[in-house]
Design a protein around this motif. Structure first.
Motif, PDB file in Angstrom:
ATOM      1  N   VAL A   4      27.369  46.547  12.745  1.00  0.00           N
ATOM      2  CA  VAL A   4      27.296  47.379  13.946  1.00  0.00           C
ATOM      3  C   VAL A   4      27.347  46.538  15.225  1.00  0.00           C
ATOM      4  O   VAL A   4      27.088  47.052  16.323  1.00  0.00           O
ATOM      5  CB  VAL A   4      26.013  48.244  13.942  1.00  0.00           C
ATOM      6  N   LEU A   5      27.699  45.263  15.103  1.00  0.00           N
ATOM      7  CA  LEU A   5      27.680  44.364  16.260  1.00  0.00           C
ATOM      8  C   LEU A   5      28.616  44.842  17.364  1.00  0.00           C
ATOM      9  O   LEU A   5      28.264  44.831  18.552  1.00  0.00           O
ATOM     10  CB  LEU A   5      28.049  42.949  15.823  1.00  0.00           C
ATOM     11  N   LYS A   6      29.801  45.262  16.995  1.00  0.00           N
ATOM     12  CA  LYS A   6      30.762  45.710  17.999  1.00  0.00           C
ATOM     13  C   LYS A   6      30.231  46.910  18.763  1.00  0.00           C
ATOM     14  O   LYS A   6      30.351  46.995  19.988  1.00  0.00           O
ATOM     15  CB  LYS A   6      32.096  46.056  17.327  1.00  0.00           C
ATOM     16  N   GLN A   7      29.630  47.851  18.025  1.00  0.00           N
ATOM     17  CA  GLN A   7      29.082  49.042  18.684  1.00  0.00           C
ATOM     18  C   GLN A   7      27.892  48.682  19.571  1.00  0.00           C
ATOM     19  O   GLN A   7      27.732  49.234  20.664  1.00  0.00           O
ATOM     20  CB  GLN A   7      28.666  50.083  17.638  1.00  0.00           C
ATOM     21  N   LEU A   8      27.056  47.762  19.097  1.00  0.00           N
ATOM     22  CA  LEU A   8      25.932  47.334  19.915  1.00  0.00           C
ATOM     23  C   LEU A   8      26.407  46.697  21.212  1.00  0.00           C
ATOM     24  O   LEU A   8      25.840  46.930  22.286  1.00  0.00           O
ATOM     25  CB  LEU A   8      25.054  46.342  19.140  1.00  0.00           C
ATOM     26  N   ASN A   9      27.472  45.912  21.129  1.00  0.00           N
ATOM     27  CA  ASN A   9      27.972  45.222  22.311  1.00  0.00           C
ATOM     28  C   ASN A   9      28.709  46.146  23.276  1.00  0.00           C
ATOM     29  O   ASN A   9      29.070  45.722  24.379  1.00  0.00           O
ATOM     30  CB  ASN A   9      28.873  44.054  21.898  1.00  0.00           C
ATOM     31  N   SER A  10      28.901  47.386  22.870  1.00  0.00           N
ATOM     32  CA  SER A  10      29.464  48.361  23.811  1.00  0.00           C
ATOM     33  C   SER A  10      28.367  48.921  24.715  1.00  0.00           C
ATOM     34  O   SER A  10      28.647  49.653  25.665  1.00  0.00           O
ATOM     35  CB  SER A  10      30.137  49.509  23.050  1.00  0.00           C
ATOM     36  N   LYS A  11      27.108  48.583  24.404  1.00  0.00           N
ATOM     37  CA  LYS A  11      25.968  49.049  25.183  1.00  0.00           C
ATOM     38  C   LYS A  11      25.519  47.956  26.147  1.00  0.00           C
ATOM     39  O   LYS A  11      25.861  46.784  25.987  1.00  0.00           O
ATOM     40  CB  LYS A  11      24.814  49.430  24.249  1.00  0.00           C
ATOM     41  N   LYS A  80      24.628  54.808  38.626  1.00  0.00           N
ATOM     42  CA  LYS A  80      25.234  54.092  37.496  1.00  0.00           C
ATOM     43  C   LYS A  80      24.467  54.399  36.213  1.00  0.00           C
ATOM     44  O   LYS A  80      23.328  54.867  36.254  1.00  0.00           O
ATOM     45  CB  LYS A  80      25.233  52.588  37.770  1.00  0.00           C
ATOM     46  N   PRO A  81      25.079  54.127  35.046  1.00  0.00           N
ATOM     47  CA  PRO A  81      24.400  54.382  33.764  1.00  0.00           C
ATOM     48  C   PRO A  81      23.151  53.520  33.617  1.00  0.00           C
ATOM     49  O   PRO A  81      23.087  52.393  34.107  1.00  0.00           O
ATOM     50  CB  PRO A  81      25.456  53.997  32.713  1.00  0.00           C
ATOM     51  N   LYS A  82      22.154  54.066  32.931  1.00  0.00           N
ATOM     52  CA  LYS A  82      20.921  53.329  32.695  1.00  0.00           C
ATOM     53  C   LYS A  82      21.133  52.254  31.629  1.00  0.00           C
ATOM     54  O   LYS A  82      22.130  52.256  30.910  1.00  0.00           O
ATOM     55  CB  LYS A  82      19.811  54.287  32.263  1.00  0.00           C
ATOM     56  N   VAL A  83      20.159  51.358  31.543  1.00  0.00           N
ATOM     57  CA  VAL A  83      20.189  50.308  30.524  1.00  0.00           C
ATOM     58  C   VAL A  83      20.003  50.949  29.150  1.00  0.00           C
ATOM     59  O   VAL A  83      19.181  51.842  28.973  1.00  0.00           O
ATOM     60  CB  VAL A  83      19.069  49.280  30.785  1.00  0.00           C
ATOM     61  N   ASP A  84      20.775  50.482  28.167  1.00  0.00           N
ATOM     62  CA  ASP A  84      20.681  51.044  26.819  1.00  0.00           C
ATOM     63  C   ASP A  84      19.573  50.407  25.990  1.00  0.00           C
ATOM     64  O   ASP A  84      18.806  51.092  25.310  1.00  0.00           O
ATOM     65  CB  ASP A  84      22.015  50.868  26.087  1.00  0.00           C
ATOM     66  N   ILE A  85      19.515  49.072  26.018  1.00  0.00           N
ATOM     67  CA  ILE A  85      18.572  48.339  25.169  1.00  0.00           C
ATOM     68  C   ILE A  85      17.915  47.233  25.993  1.00  0.00           C
ATOM     69  O   ILE A  85      18.605  46.478  26.689  1.00  0.00           O
ATOM     70  CB  ILE A  85      19.290  47.698  23.958  1.00  0.00           C
ATOM     71  N   VAL A  86      16.590  47.150  25.911  1.00  0.00           N
ATOM     72  CA  VAL A  86      15.868  46.039  26.543  1.00  0.00           C
ATOM     73  C   VAL A  86      15.049  45.346  25.465  1.00  0.00           C
ATOM     74  O   VAL A  86      14.337  45.994  24.694  1.00  0.00           O
ATOM     75  CB  VAL A  86      14.947  46.514  27.682  1.00  0.00           C
ATOM     76  N   ILE A  87      15.156  44.021  25.412  1.00  0.00           N
ATOM     77  CA  ILE A  87      14.452  43.213  24.420  1.00  0.00           C
ATOM     78  C   ILE A  87      13.522  42.253  25.146  1.00  0.00           C
ATOM     79  O   ILE A  87      13.922  41.589  26.114  1.00  0.00           O
ATOM     80  CB  ILE A  87      15.443  42.407  23.560  1.00  0.00           C
ATOM     81  N   ASN A 203      19.729  46.710  13.877  1.00  0.00           N
ATOM     82  CA  ASN A 203      20.613  47.453  12.977  1.00  0.00           C
ATOM     83  C   ASN A 203      19.976  48.782  12.582  1.00  0.00           C
ATOM     84  O   ASN A 203      20.634  49.838  12.588  1.00  0.00           O
ATOM     85  CB  ASN A 203      20.894  46.612  11.743  1.00  0.00           C
ATOM     86  N   GLN A 204      18.686  48.739  12.272  1.00  0.00           N
ATOM     87  CA  GLN A 204      17.972  49.954  11.865  1.00  0.00           C
ATOM     88  C   GLN A 204      17.916  50.957  13.009  1.00  0.00           C
ATOM     89  O   GLN A 204      18.170  52.167  12.810  1.00  0.00           O
ATOM     90  CB  GLN A 204      16.567  49.592  11.423  1.00  0.00           C
ATOM     91  N   LEU A 205      17.626  50.498  14.206  1.00  0.00           N
ATOM     92  CA  LEU A 205      17.543  51.401  15.357  1.00  0.00           C
ATOM     93  C   LEU A 205      18.905  52.022  15.665  1.00  0.00           C
ATOM     94  O   LEU A 205      18.998  53.206  16.010  1.00  0.00           O
ATOM     95  CB  LEU A 205      17.005  50.652  16.577  1.00  0.00           C
ATOM     96  N   PHE A 206      19.955  51.228  15.543  1.00  0.00           N
ATOM     97  CA  PHE A 206      21.292  51.763  15.772  1.00  0.00           C
ATOM     98  C   PHE A 206      21.614  52.876  14.776  1.00  0.00           C
ATOM     99  O   PHE A 206      22.156  53.923  15.150  1.00  0.00           O
ATOM    100  CB  PHE A 206      22.335  50.650  15.686  1.00  0.00           C
ATOM    101  N   GLN A 207      21.282  52.635  13.519  1.00  0.00           N
ATOM    102  CA  GLN A 207      21.566  53.628  12.479  1.00  0.00           C
ATOM    103  C   GLN A 207      20.775  54.912  12.735  1.00  0.00           C
ATOM    104  O   GLN A 207      21.265  56.014  12.469  1.00  0.00           O
ATOM    105  CB  GLN A 207      21.209  53.077  11.083  1.00  0.00           C
ATOM    106  N   GLU A 208      19.569  54.791  13.247  1.00  0.00           N
ATOM    107  CA  GLU A 208      18.716  55.958  13.462  1.00  0.00           C
ATOM    108  C   GLU A 208      19.034  56.725  14.738  1.00  0.00           C
ATOM    109  O   GLU A 208      18.953  57.950  14.773  1.00  0.00           O
ATOM    110  CB  GLU A 208      17.241  55.529  13.500  1.00  0.00           C
ATOM    111  N   TYR A 209      19.435  55.985  15.790  1.00  0.00           N
ATOM    112  CA  TYR A 209      19.519  56.637  17.108  1.00  0.00           C
ATOM    113  C   TYR A 209      20.881  56.520  17.787  1.00  0.00           C
ATOM    114  O   TYR A 209      20.990  56.785  18.987  1.00  0.00           O
ATOM    115  CB  TYR A 209      18.456  56.034  18.037  1.00  0.00           C
ATOM    116  N   GLN A 210      21.909  56.136  17.065  1.00  0.00           N
ATOM    117  CA  GLN A 210      23.223  56.003  17.702  1.00  0.00           C
ATOM    118  C   GLN A 210      23.691  57.367  18.238  1.00  0.00           C
ATOM    119  O   GLN A 210      23.381  58.402  17.729  1.00  0.00           O
ATOM    120  CB  GLN A 210      24.237  55.473  16.704  1.00  0.00           C
TER     121      GLN A 210
END
Length: 210
Positions: A4-11, A80-87, A203-210
């Motif tokens: 899911v790396l490509k999809q994550l990097n679209s965020k 503008k769009p909000k931030v998708d992921i903050v670590i 990966n788990q969060l993407f699968q659950e909340y994409q």
């Protein structure tokens, strides 16, 4: 995480830290991230928590929430769009029930390293992830056995300047590795970001909340 790396990097992914080490670790695994240092005043009291793990997790979470709230408020104001992921992450070195953060001076670094010398310290790294409106936190722990170093070796290491911005007054990935006899656990936890567990959780969060 690779599927899911490509999809994550679209965020839009933000690291709530100015740490070049943490950013480089995320870049190494293929994540495109931007850095934004948190302004959270790290003044939490360990006595308010049930141990070191809770303490570093809460510190990491507060860093994430501060950055997310600030950046999202700006995004909303700018239309503008909000931030998708903050670590965010927080690392603490412990020995005999005491925490050792970043040293306040060279003398402080020398004193800390003399206490760690020849002993096994435990490094805790707490991680917080804000994925859209979802929050997840966890902590990884790694044991680090110091070799028996002379005072001359410790002072020479401190003189390099490397320990002065690191929890426990040492960095395991560069010159500080010469002080470490062995570790038991995730090497990257000691560097400040447990890459395996973080990747698994993203990966788990993407699968659950994409």
């Amino acid at each position: 995480m690779l599927p899911v790396l490509k999809q994550l990097n679209s965020k839009r992914i933000v690291l709530a830290s100015s740490s070049p080490r943490r950013k480089e670790l995320l870049k190494t695994v293929g994540l495109n991230v931007e850095s934004c240092a948190s302004t959270f005043d790290e003044n939490l009291d360990l006595k308010d928590f049930n141990g070191f793990a809770e303490f570093v997790e809460e510190t990491a979470l507060q860093k994430v929430l501060e950055v997310a709230n600030r950046l999202n408020a700006k995004a909303e104001a700018d239309g503008k769009p909000k931030v998708d992921i903050v670590i965010g992450a927080d690392t603490m070195v412990t020995l005999d029930g005491r925490m050792y953060g970043k040293p306040t001076s060279k003398d402080d670094a020398i004193e800390t390293l003399q206490k760690l010398n020849g002993k096994t310290n435990i490094v805790y790294t707490g991680v917080a992830i804000k994925y859209a409106d979802h929050i997840h936190t966890f902590t990884e722990m790694t044991e680090v056995q110091f070799g028996n170093c002379t005072t001359e070796q410790i002072k020479a290491y401190v003189d390099t300047g490397e320990p002065l911005d690191k929890a426990g007054s040492y960095g395991i990935q560069h010159i500080g590795s010469t002080l470490v006899e062995r570790i038991n656990g995730d090497f990257y936890t000691v560097m400040g970001l447990p890459v395996y567990r973080l990747s698994h959780k993203l990966n788990q969060l993407f699968q659950e909340y994409q």
